[in-house]
Motif scaffolding. Structure first.
Motif, PDB file in Angstrom:
ATOM      1  N   LEU A 233     -59.305 103.799   7.936  1.00  0.00           N
ATOM      2  CA  LEU A 233     -57.888 104.067   7.712  1.00  0.00           C
ATOM      3  C   LEU A 233     -57.683 105.421   7.053  1.00  0.00           C
ATOM      4  O   LEU A 233     -56.756 106.169   7.404  1.00  0.00           O
ATOM      5  CB  LEU A 233     -57.284 102.957   6.855  1.00  0.00           C
ATOM      6  N   TYR A 234     -58.535 105.752   6.098  1.00  0.00           N
ATOM      7  CA  TYR A 234     -58.400 107.033   5.396  1.00  0.00           C
ATOM      8  C   TYR A 234     -58.491 108.201   6.371  1.00  0.00           C
ATOM      9  O   TYR A 234     -57.764 109.192   6.242  1.00  0.00           O
ATOM     10  CB  TYR A 234     -59.493 107.139   4.328  1.00  0.00           C
ATOM     11  N   TYR A 235     -59.386 108.087   7.368  1.00  0.00           N
ATOM     12  CA  TYR A 235     -59.571 109.174   8.328  1.00  0.00           C
ATOM     13  C   TYR A 235     -58.767 108.974   9.619  1.00  0.00           C
ATOM     14  O   TYR A 235     -59.012 109.640  10.628  1.00  0.00           O
ATOM     15  CB  TYR A 235     -61.056 109.329   8.648  1.00  0.00           C
ATOM     16  N   GLY A 236     -57.792 108.056   9.596  1.00  0.00           N
ATOM     17  CA  GLY A 236     -56.884 107.907  10.721  1.00  0.00           C
ATOM     18  C   GLY A 236     -57.496 107.288  11.956  1.00  0.00           C
ATOM     19  O   GLY A 236     -56.988 107.469  13.064  1.00  0.00           O
ATOM     20  N   CYS A 237     -58.572 106.519  11.781  1.00  0.00           N
ATOM     21  CA  CYS A 237     -59.285 105.900  12.899  1.00  0.00           C
ATOM     22  C   CYS A 237     -58.906 104.418  12.967  1.00  0.00           C
ATOM     23  O   CYS A 237     -58.828 103.746  11.929  1.00  0.00           O
ATOM     24  CB  CYS A 237     -60.788 106.057  12.686  1.00  0.00           C
ATOM     25  N   VAL A 238     -58.668 103.900  14.153  1.00  0.00           N
ATOM     26  CA  VAL A 238     -58.277 102.496  14.301  1.00  0.00           C
ATOM     27  C   VAL A 238     -59.482 101.601  13.997  1.00  0.00           C
ATOM     28  O   VAL A 238     -60.522 101.712  14.662  1.00  0.00           O
ATOM     29  CB  VAL A 238     -57.760 102.211  15.721  1.00  0.00           C
ATOM     30  N   PRO A 239     -59.387 100.709  13.008  1.00  0.00           N
ATOM     31  CA  PRO A 239     -60.525  99.833  12.705  1.00  0.00           C
ATOM     32  C   PRO A 239     -60.786  98.827  13.823  1.00  0.00           C
ATOM     33  O   PRO A 239     -59.857  98.183  14.319  1.00  0.00           O
ATOM     34  CB  PRO A 239     -60.087  99.106  11.429  1.00  0.00           C
ATOM     35  N   LEU A 240     -62.038  98.717  14.211  1.00  0.00           N
ATOM     36  CA  LEU A 240     -62.488  97.660  15.119  1.00  0.00           C
ATOM     37  C   LEU A 240     -63.338  96.724  14.266  1.00  0.00           C
ATOM     38  O   LEU A 240     -64.435  97.092  13.827  1.00  0.00           O
ATOM     39  CB  LEU A 240     -63.304  98.245  16.268  1.00  0.00           C
ATOM     40  N   ILE A 241     -62.841  95.535  14.013  1.00  0.00           N
ATOM     41  CA  ILE A 241     -63.428  94.648  13.011  1.00  0.00           C
ATOM     42  C   ILE A 241     -64.214  93.539  13.699  1.00  0.00           C
ATOM     43  O   ILE A 241     -63.662  92.769  14.489  1.00  0.00           O
ATOM     44  CB  ILE A 241     -62.323  94.066  12.114  1.00  0.00           C
ATOM     45  N   ILE A 242     -65.521  93.492  13.394  1.00  0.00           N
ATOM     46  CA  ILE A 242     -66.408  92.479  13.971  1.00  0.00           C
ATOM     47  C   ILE A 242     -67.003  91.675  12.820  1.00  0.00           C
ATOM     48  O   ILE A 242     -67.995  92.074  12.212  1.00  0.00           O
ATOM     49  CB  ILE A 242     -67.547  93.122  14.794  1.00  0.00           C
ATOM     50  N   ALA A 243     -66.381  90.568  12.493  1.00  0.00           N
ATOM     51  CA  ALA A 243     -66.895  89.689  11.438  1.00  0.00           C
ATOM     52  C   ALA A 243     -66.101  88.399  11.495  1.00  0.00           C
ATOM     53  O   ALA A 243     -64.876  88.427  11.365  1.00  0.00           O
ATOM     54  CB  ALA A 243     -66.774  90.338  10.063  1.00  0.00           C
ATOM     55  N   ASN A 244     -66.774  87.315  11.692  1.00  0.00           N
ATOM     56  CA  ASN A 244     -66.082  86.039  11.883  1.00  0.00           C
ATOM     57  C   ASN A 244     -65.647  85.402  10.564  1.00  0.00           C
ATOM     58  O   ASN A 244     -66.349  85.475   9.562  1.00  0.00           O
ATOM     59  CB  ASN A 244     -67.007  85.038  12.592  1.00  0.00           C
ATOM     60  N   HIS A 245     -64.493  84.785  10.593  1.00  0.00           N
ATOM     61  CA  HIS A 245     -64.079  83.817   9.579  1.00  0.00           C
ATOM     62  C   HIS A 245     -64.053  84.377   8.153  1.00  0.00           C
ATOM     63  O   HIS A 245     -64.753  83.909   7.268  1.00  0.00           O
ATOM     64  CB  HIS A 245     -64.991  82.586   9.619  1.00  0.00           C
ATOM     65  N   TYR A 246     -63.246  85.399   7.949  1.00  0.00           N
ATOM     66  CA  TYR A 246     -63.012  85.823   6.577  1.00  0.00           C
ATOM     67  C   TYR A 246     -61.624  86.422   6.456  1.00  0.00           C
ATOM     68  O   TYR A 246     -61.018  86.830   7.443  1.00  0.00           O
ATOM     69  CB  TYR A 246     -64.090  86.803   6.098  1.00  0.00           C
ATOM     70  N   ASP A 247     -61.105  86.408   5.240  1.00  0.00           N
ATOM     71  CA  ASP A 247     -59.782  86.948   4.987  1.00  0.00           C
ATOM     72  C   ASP A 247     -59.847  88.474   4.951  1.00  0.00           C
ATOM     73  O   ASP A 247     -60.592  89.048   4.140  1.00  0.00           O
ATOM     74  CB  ASP A 247     -59.265  86.450   3.635  1.00  0.00           C
ATOM     75  N   LEU A 248     -59.061  89.092   5.783  1.00  0.00           N
ATOM     76  CA  LEU A 248     -58.909  90.540   5.687  1.00  0.00           C
ATOM     77  C   LEU A 248     -58.060  90.859   4.457  1.00  0.00           C
ATOM     78  O   LEU A 248     -57.215  90.053   4.043  1.00  0.00           O
ATOM     79  CB  LEU A 248     -58.231  91.076   6.946  1.00  0.00           C
ATOM     80  N   PRO A 249     -58.257  92.022   3.832  1.00  0.00           N
ATOM     81  CA  PRO A 249     -57.445  92.369   2.663  1.00  0.00           C
ATOM     82  C   PRO A 249     -55.947  92.346   2.991  1.00  0.00           C
ATOM     83  O   PRO A 249     -55.523  92.809   4.050  1.00  0.00           O
ATOM     84  CB  PRO A 249     -57.909  93.792   2.330  1.00  0.00           C
ATOM     85  N   PHE A 250     -55.169  91.773   2.087  1.00  0.00           N
ATOM     86  CA  PHE A 250     -53.709  91.724   2.203  1.00  0.00           C
ATOM     87  C   PHE A 250     -53.269  90.990   3.478  1.00  0.00           C
ATOM     88  O   PHE A 250     -52.237  91.302   4.066  1.00  0.00           O
ATOM     89  CB  PHE A 250     -53.107  93.131   2.166  1.00  0.00           C
ATOM     90  N   GLN A 251     -54.042  90.018   3.888  1.00  0.00           N
ATOM     91  CA  GLN A 251     -53.758  89.298   5.130  1.00  0.00           C
ATOM     92  C   GLN A 251     -52.430  88.564   5.063  1.00  0.00           C
ATOM     93  O   GLN A 251     -51.785  88.315   6.095  1.00  0.00           O
ATOM     94  CB  GLN A 251     -54.898  88.321   5.430  1.00  0.00           C
ATOM     95  N   ASP A 252     -51.993  88.194   3.848  1.00  0.00           N
ATOM     96  CA  ASP A 252     -50.711  87.512   3.685  1.00  0.00           C
ATOM     97  C   ASP A 252     -49.533  88.474   3.811  1.00  0.00           C
ATOM     98  O   ASP A 252     -48.384  88.033   3.893  1.00  0.00           O
ATOM     99  CB  ASP A 252     -50.632  86.835   2.311  1.00  0.00           C
ATOM    100  N   ILE A 253     -49.814  89.769   3.806  1.00  0.00           N
ATOM    101  CA  ILE A 253     -48.741  90.764   3.744  1.00  0.00           C
ATOM    102  C   ILE A 253     -48.682  91.624   5.004  1.00  0.00           C
ATOM    103  O   ILE A 253     -47.602  91.885   5.548  1.00  0.00           O
ATOM    104  CB  ILE A 253     -48.931  91.684   2.511  1.00  0.00           C
ATOM    105  N   LEU A 254     -49.843  92.080   5.472  1.00  0.00           N
ATOM    106  CA  LEU A 254     -49.900  93.033   6.574  1.00  0.00           C
ATOM    107  C   LEU A 254     -50.112  92.343   7.918  1.00  0.00           C
ATOM    108  O   LEU A 254     -50.787  91.322   7.998  1.00  0.00           O
ATOM    109  CB  LEU A 254     -51.046  94.029   6.339  1.00  0.00           C
ATOM    110  N   ASN A 255     -49.575  92.933   8.947  1.00  0.00           N
ATOM    111  CA  ASN A 255     -49.830  92.494  10.320  1.00  0.00           C
ATOM    112  C   ASN A 255     -50.997  93.306  10.859  1.00  0.00           C
ATOM    113  O   ASN A 255     -50.822  94.398  11.403  1.00  0.00           O
ATOM    114  CB  ASN A 255     -48.579  92.693  11.178  1.00  0.00           C
ATOM    115  N   TRP A 256     -52.208  92.763  10.725  1.00  0.00           N
ATOM    116  CA  TRP A 256     -53.408  93.505  11.095  1.00  0.00           C
ATOM    117  C   TRP A 256     -53.456  93.820  12.586  1.00  0.00           C
ATOM    118  O   TRP A 256     -54.055  94.822  12.989  1.00  0.00           O
ATOM    119  CB  TRP A 256     -54.651  92.719  10.670  1.00  0.00           C
TER     120      TRP A 256
END
Length: 327
Positions: A233-256
């Motif tokens: 995010l800091y370098y303006g790159c779209v995150p591609l997230i590969i990790a099963n079954h965990y809460d992303l930061p601020f998952q209750d707030i942000l539309n990932w």
């Protein structure tokens, strides 16, 4: 939230034998686990703090897992005993813990050792709000919706220029080969011309690789959490997230889904198909939203609206108890 949320921090003086563990650090935090120190340093100077426990919504347990880990009197093997004794002491010295069994208390930890630090203080694990980077559903110590995911952010100074530049590489990952998931990634994409996977020392600048890539991979290592989402995010790159079954930061707030791509580990062989299936128009929307979301993943010694500190505070606000007790 800004006007009404009040937090009481258990008081400790400079003369406390473990002041180095219980008080904020006296320097600007840095490194892979800086989020823990940043939060405490900013919180204790903020308007959310109250010295009157009767008006507090939440109570902060100020011990630092990262500092305990490096304290020669405690170390990794002694953290569980320290936490057990700390809870014993505050529960006997103050009345607040015993009113709820710790349900209106919270602590913050970014290092993965924080997940096992409560094994001798079961009430903390079961009742208190754990704001932690290791937010995997596979861990019995993490309780979704009660606990919250703390973003792991490597602090960086200034802003990169030209974040909206043309990006010539499809996807990029660099890191240690310390998990079966990363081994699978290397096995499938080791020699690919469009998905660049590196293990070991990079010949080029890490920052330049992130700036030149459309998608930047976050891949589970020893733990699900790494600083790579924050880096992307800091370098303006779209995150591609590969990790099963965990809460992303601020998952209750942000539309990932609006600024990242999340896939299961089983989809590693399909990465190129998935990424090339994203139209140019949809990619540009993702990237524009990345540039909006990046403010939520930055720490400041003087907090800025919507930055990481305020996002964590809002997570706590959502989890505050609706019950109030008289002191």
């Amino acid at each position: 939230m800004n006007r009404s949320l009040k937090i009481y921090v258990y008081p400790h003086g400079r003369d406390d034998p473990f002041a180095n563990v219980l008080l904020p650090v006296d320097f600007e935090p840095e490194g892979n686990y800086a989020s823990e120190s940043y939060f405490k340093k900013v919180l204790t100077k903020s308007h959310f703090i109250t010295k009157d426990p009767s008006e507090a919504n939440l109570f902060f347990l100020p011990f630092s897992i990262a500092r305990l880990r490096h304290d020669p009197r405690v170390g990794i093997d002694g953290i569980q005993d320290f936490i057990r004794d700390y809870i014993f002491n505050i529960s006997h010295q103050y009345s607040y813990w015993n009113r709820t069994g710790g349900a209106d208390h919270f602590y913050v930890a970014c290092h993965s050792i924080g997940r096992s630090a409560m094994d001798k203080a079961v009430e903390v694990k079961l009742n208190a709000i754990q704001v932690v980077c290791s937010s995997s559903y596979y861990l019995s110590s993490y309780v979704a919706h009660k606990d919250a995911s703390l973003p792991q952010i490597w602090p960086r100074q200034g802003d990169p220029t030209n974040l909206a530049r043309e990006r010539t590489k499809l996807a990029f990952f660099a890191g240690s080969m310390n998990s079966p998931v990363r081994e699978k990634l290397l096995q499938v994409w080791r020699n690919d011309a469009e998905i660049s996977v590196h293990f070991g020392h990079l010949k080029t600048s890490y920052a330049e690789e992130l700036l030149a890539s459309k998608f930047c991979l976050h891949v589970k290592g020893f733990e699900v959490n790494t600083a790579r989402i924050g880096d992307a995010l800091y370098y303006g790159c779209v995150p591609l997230i590969i990790a099963n079954h965990y809460d992303l930061p601020f998952q209750d707030i942000l539309n990932w889904q609006s600024f990242s791509v999340v896939v299961a580990t089983l989809d590693i062989p399909l990465l190129k198909k998935i990424l090339k299936g994203i139209s140019i128009e949809d990619y540009l929307v993702l990237q524009r939203n990345v540039l909006k979301a990046r403010e939520h993943f930055q720490w400041h010694l003087s907090p800025v609206d919507h930055d990481a500190f305020y996002m964590v505070m809002y997570e706590l606000w959502l989890r505050r108890s609706s019950l109030r007790f008289s002191a």
